[in-house]
Scaffold this motif. Structure first.
Motif, PDB file in Angstrom:
ATOM      1  N   UNK A 126       0.764  -1.245   0.000  1.00  0.00           N
ATOM      2  CA  UNK A 126       0.000   0.000   0.000  1.00  0.00           C
ATOM      3  C   UNK A 126       0.797   1.298   0.000  1.00  0.00           C
ATOM      4  N   UNK A 127       2.012   1.287   0.483  1.00  0.00           N
ATOM      5  CA  UNK A 127       2.791   2.529   0.546  1.00  0.00           C
ATOM      6  C   UNK A 127       3.677   2.604  -0.699  1.00  0.00           C
ATOM      7  N   UNK A 128       3.414   3.543  -1.605  1.00  0.00           N
ATOM      8  CA  UNK A 128       4.118   3.572  -2.891  1.00  0.00           C
ATOM      9  C   UNK A 128       5.599   3.902  -2.759  1.00  0.00           C
ATOM     10  N   UNK A 129       6.356   3.433  -3.743  1.00  0.00           N
ATOM     11  CA  UNK A 129       7.769   3.820  -3.846  1.00  0.00           C
ATOM     12  C   UNK A 129       7.837   5.335  -4.067  1.00  0.00           C
ATOM     13  N   UNK A 130       8.750   5.986  -3.345  1.00  0.00           N
ATOM     14  CA  UNK A 130       8.873   7.441  -3.411  1.00  0.00           C
ATOM     15  C   UNK A 130       8.213   8.143  -2.233  1.00  0.00           C
ATOM     16  N   UNK A 131       7.518   7.380  -1.380  1.00  0.00           N
ATOM     17  CA  UNK A 131       6.896   7.981  -0.197  1.00  0.00           C
ATOM     18  C   UNK A 131       7.958   8.412   0.814  1.00  0.00           C
ATOM     19  N   UNK A 132       7.710   9.513   1.489  1.00  0.00           N
ATOM     20  CA  UNK A 132       8.658  10.007   2.474  1.00  0.00           C
ATOM     21  C   UNK A 132       8.664   9.176   3.741  1.00  0.00           C
ATOM     22  N   UNK A 133       9.807   9.138   4.410  1.00  0.00           N
ATOM     23  CA  UNK A 133       9.979   8.387   5.662  1.00  0.00           C
ATOM     24  C   UNK A 133      10.747   9.230   6.652  1.00  0.00           C
ATOM     25  N   UNK A 134      10.294   9.261   7.881  1.00  0.00           N
ATOM     26  CA  UNK A 134      11.035   9.899   8.971  1.00  0.00           C
ATOM     27  C   UNK A 134      11.274   8.851  10.048  1.00  0.00           C
ATOM     28  N   UNK A 135      12.543   8.633  10.410  1.00  0.00           N
ATOM     29  CA  UNK A 135      12.892   7.736  11.502  1.00  0.00           C
ATOM     30  C   UNK A 135      13.594   8.567  12.559  1.00  0.00           C
TER      31      UNK A 135
END
Length: 280
Positions: free
Chosen positions: A270-279
């Motif tokens: 469900x989460x597309x490639x190119x989606x932002x991520x914050x860790x």
């Protein structure tokens, strides 16, 4: 005598007339010649040629520019991707192509050519369309998580965003846009230990795969890359599908983010490639 003189005078007049006509003819011939020479020295203006567009390239990749890139962007928009039709094969287009390839079961290298190009020419069907909106699966602790993420200047090439809280050992999935993110799912995770910590920072969803085998022989399912060899993936199974290590809620991995099988599959699906991520 007079008659002879008169005839002589008339003869002279006739001779003079012919002579004069000859001179005038010479003058007119010279003028005509000059006119002809002037005209013959004028170079005619060539017709302006319309610029000819180069033929479409058979392979397009990051950094390319032109009308054929714009055509690829137009085709991506038919599949639901909100890319700019600017003719510039930048990061936004690369990630859209990679996600398109993932949905079509192709190698996710971000390069348009061969089968990728042929699939882009096909009529879109619902199963492979990019979906900008998503249903809420879990809104647990939404006020808290949305309050954090919407204060940040987040960056995402899609309508999705992932936030991982290492202290909480939690993953939050959002749908929307910068400063307007809405929580749609959340679940426990297991991050890296003190000796092999999980990298922190801002990243983007990269390549995906159904499973891989670790160095110690464990099978890790539904992986999603966020930085180099750092991945979201399932808890550990053996080659027969038996659970080996299902630890969640505390640090236990070698740096990746471990998830329950269904949650690893949720990100994969469900989460597309190119989606932002914050860790953090």
């Amino acid at each position: 005598m007079k008659r002879i003189l008169l005839i002589g005078i008339i003869g002279m007049i006739i001779i003079f007339s012919f002579s004069a006509c000859g001179n005038l003819s010479g003058i007119y011939n010279k003028k005509d010649a000059q006119k002809v020479n002037v005209v013959s020295n004028v170079t005619p203006h060539p017709k302006e040629k319309k610029p000819v567009s180069p033929p479409p390239r058979s392979v397009l990749r990051a950094g390319d520019k032109g009308d054929d890139v714009k055509d690829i962007q137009k085709k991506l928009k038919k599949f639901g991707y909100s890319v700019n039709e600017d003719g510039d094969f930048g990061e936004e287009t690369v990630y859209a192509v990679m996600d398109f390839q993932h949905r079509h079961g192709l190698t996710t290298d971000g390069v348009v050519g061969g089968t990728t190009l042929e699939d882009l020419k096909k009529k879109p069907v619902a199963e492979v369309m990019y979906k900008p909106t998503a249903q809420v699966v879990s809104g647990f602790n939404s006020t808290y998580s949305e309050g954090i993420v919407n204060k940040l200047d987040t960056q995402s090439y899609t309508d999705y965003y992932i936030m991982v809280s290492i202290p909480e050992q939690m993953v939050y999935i959002f749908n929307g846009s910068i400063h307007k993110w809405k929580l749609i799912n959340s679940f426990q995770c297991s991050s890296g230990t003190g000796g092999t910590p999980t990298v922190k920072g801002q990243f983007f969803v990269g390549i995906k795969g159904s499973q891989f085998e670790s160095e110690n022989g464990a099978i890790l399912k539904y992986f999603t890359q966020f930085q180099g060899n750092y991945l979201f993936h399932s808890v550990l199974f053996d080659k027969n599908g038996n659970l080996v290590d299902g630890t969640l809620g505390r640090s236990a991995s070698h740096g990746c983010i471990r998830l329950a099988l269904e949650n690893a599959k949720y990100i994969y699906d469900n989460v597309p490639i190119g989606s932002g991520i914050l860790i953090q």
